[in-house]
Design a protein around this motif. Structure first.
Motif, PDB file in Angstrom:
ATOM      1  N   VAL A 107      34.377  49.782  39.056  1.00  0.00           N
ATOM      2  CA  VAL A 107      34.961  48.131  39.365  1.00  0.00           C
ATOM      3  C   VAL A 107      36.354  47.924  39.050  1.00  0.00           C
ATOM      4  CG1 VAL A 107      34.120  45.836  38.821  1.00  0.00           C
ATOM      5  CG2 VAL A 107      32.454  47.517  39.426  1.00  0.00           C
ATOM      6  N   ALA A 108      36.561  48.515  37.920  1.00  0.00           N
ATOM      7  CA  ALA A 108      37.980  48.137  37.487  1.00  0.00           C
ATOM      8  C   ALA A 108      39.010  48.876  38.391  1.00  0.00           C
ATOM      9  CB  ALA A 108      38.286  48.459  36.113  1.00  0.00           C
ATOM     10  N   ARG A 109      38.719  49.870  38.830  1.00  0.00           N
ATOM     11  CA  ARG A 109      39.730  50.660  39.787  1.00  0.00           C
ATOM     12  C   ARG A 109      39.812  49.820  41.190  1.00  0.00           C
ATOM     13  NH1 ARG A 109      42.188  55.180  39.990  1.00  0.00           N
ATOM     14  NH2 ARG A 109      42.883  56.100  42.121  1.00  0.00           N
ATOM     15  N   ARG A 110      38.678  49.463  41.581  1.00  0.00           N
ATOM     16  CA  ARG A 110      38.702  48.784  42.743  1.00  0.00           C
ATOM     17  C   ARG A 110      39.304  47.381  42.659  1.00  0.00           C
ATOM     18  NH1 ARG A 110      33.220  50.738  43.087  1.00  0.00           N
ATOM     19  NH2 ARG A 110      32.419  48.639  42.699  1.00  0.00           N
ATOM     20  N   THR A 111      39.232  46.696  41.564  1.00  0.00           N
ATOM     21  CA  THR A 111      39.853  45.303  41.280  1.00  0.00           C
ATOM     22  C   THR A 111      41.383  45.477  41.457  1.00  0.00           C
ATOM     23  OG1 THR A 111      37.976  44.750  40.032  1.00  0.00           O
ATOM     24  CG2 THR A 111      40.091  43.371  39.846  1.00  0.00           C
ATOM     25  N   SER A 112      41.925  46.532  40.550  1.00  0.00           N
ATOM     26  CA  SER A 112      43.233  46.799  40.285  1.00  0.00           C
ATOM     27  C   SER A 112      43.789  47.174  41.951  1.00  0.00           C
ATOM     28  CB  SER A 112      43.576  47.881  39.673  1.00  0.00           C
ATOM     29  OG  SER A 112      43.065  49.240  39.671  1.00  0.00           O
ATOM     30  N   LEU A 113      43.153  48.104  42.785  1.00  0.00           N
ATOM     31  CA  LEU A 113      43.572  48.248  44.090  1.00  0.00           C
ATOM     32  C   LEU A 113      43.607  47.045  44.796  1.00  0.00           C
ATOM     33  CD1 LEU A 113      44.087  50.368  46.303  1.00  0.00           C
ATOM     34  CD2 LEU A 113      41.702  50.663  46.683  1.00  0.00           C
ATOM     35  N   ALA A 114      42.809  46.058  44.768  1.00  0.00           N
ATOM     36  CA  ALA A 114      42.787  44.983  45.721  1.00  0.00           C
ATOM     37  C   ALA A 114      44.006  44.113  45.250  1.00  0.00           C
ATOM     38  CB  ALA A 114      41.377  43.950  45.576  1.00  0.00           C
ATOM     39  N   ARG A 115      44.369  43.855  43.989  1.00  0.00           N
ATOM     40  CA  ARG A 115      45.454  43.395  43.752  1.00  0.00           C
ATOM     41  C   ARG A 115      46.813  44.055  44.053  1.00  0.00           C
ATOM     42  NH1 ARG A 115      43.769  42.093  37.258  1.00  0.00           N
ATOM     43  NH2 ARG A 115      41.937  40.892  37.857  1.00  0.00           N
ATOM     44  N   ALA A 116      46.766  45.195  43.963  1.00  0.00           N
ATOM     45  CA  ALA A 116      48.043  46.107  44.474  1.00  0.00           C
ATOM     46  C   ALA A 116      48.180  45.700  45.845  1.00  0.00           C
ATOM     47  CB  ALA A 116      48.011  47.341  44.164  1.00  0.00           C
ATOM     48  N   ILE A 117      47.141  45.700  46.724  1.00  0.00           N
ATOM     49  CA  ILE A 117      47.234  45.322  48.323  1.00  0.00           C
ATOM     50  C   ILE A 117      47.850  43.978  48.386  1.00  0.00           C
ATOM     51  CG2 ILE A 117      45.853  45.327  50.399  1.00  0.00           C
ATOM     52  CD1 ILE A 117      44.014  47.350  49.284  1.00  0.00           C
ATOM     53  N   THR A 118      47.308  43.114  47.615  1.00  0.00           N
ATOM     54  CA  THR A 118      47.863  41.744  47.886  1.00  0.00           C
ATOM     55  C   THR A 118      49.353  41.733  47.678  1.00  0.00           C
ATOM     56  OG1 THR A 118      45.850  40.733  47.009  1.00  0.00           O
ATOM     57  CG2 THR A 118      47.661  39.309  46.850  1.00  0.00           C
TER      58      THR A 118
END
Length: 216
Positions: A136-147
């Motif tokens: 979950v932490a990795r997916r959260t960081s990926l979503a923030r990077a995409i933003t």
């Protein structure tokens, strides 16, 4: 030197007086510089033009070149410039929720990188949790990077030049996003990337060189 008697006679002739009526003039005393004390040596004045220049100090080695820093752009308070060549996003922006001013600042960075740099830009995102679920932490960081990537693209940076690195939760436990500028190209690499100059085609009336004969 003229004797006193001769001077008196000349003066009497000029004044039409007998020489005996004129007073006796003492010979003039010439001023003399005081003699140097015994044992003192006379110093000749030095010629400043003849003095040899001091040699250059070559004991210190050459100064190392400093790392190239990114431009000091006027950005929102949640965006800070890093000396390593990039920017760090913190606060609400580091959580992937930038406000209007922060989005405009990220677009400004994208416009600057598109016009003033070559190479790939890296967006590194890390989160503070959850600590017990790395996925979950990795997916959260990926979503923030995409933003952040979307704002860079809106500023003019090509999407093919952006690399995303979702780090998930790191030992630092921070909610931050880093935008790393590409390193400055070396002189040889910059010269190789420059397009070769095009040669003008020969004029229509100019003779063309004959091809080399083939060996029989």
């Amino acid at each position: 030197m003229i004797a006193p008697a001769l001077r008196r006679a000349a003066l009497a002739a000029a004044l039409a007086l007998p020489p005996a009526a004129l007073p006796v003039l003492a010979p003039p005393v010439l001023a003399q510089s005081p003699a140097p004390p015994p044992g003192a040596e006379e110093e000749e004045p030095g010629d400043p033009a003849a003095a040899a220049p001091a040699p250059a100090d070559l004991s210190a080695g050459p100064r190392p070149s400093e790392p190239m820093e990114v431009a000091n752009l006027v950005l929102a308070p949640e965006l800070a410039r890093q000396h390593a060549g990039g920017w760090r996003l913190s606060g609400r922006t580091g959580l992937g929720e930038p406000d209007h001013g922060s989005r405009l600042s990220i677009e400004t960075i994208g416009r600057y990188l598109a016009n003033q740099s070559t190479g790939r830009v890296t967006v590194i995102a890390q989160v503070s949790g959850p600590e017990d679920d790395p996925s979950v932490a990795r997916r959260t960081s990926l979503a923030r990077a995409i933003t952040v990537k979307a704002s860079l693209v809106r500023g003019g940076l090509a999407t093919t030049r952006i690399d995303l690195r979702p780090m998930g939760r790191t030992p630092e436990g921070l909610d931050v996003i880093d935008i790393l500028a590409p390193p400055a190209p070396r002189p040889k690499e910059a010269a190789a990337a420059a397009p070769a100059p095009r040669t003008a085609p020969p004029a229509s009336g100019a003779p063309r060189p004959n091809p080399a004969p083939r060996g029989g």
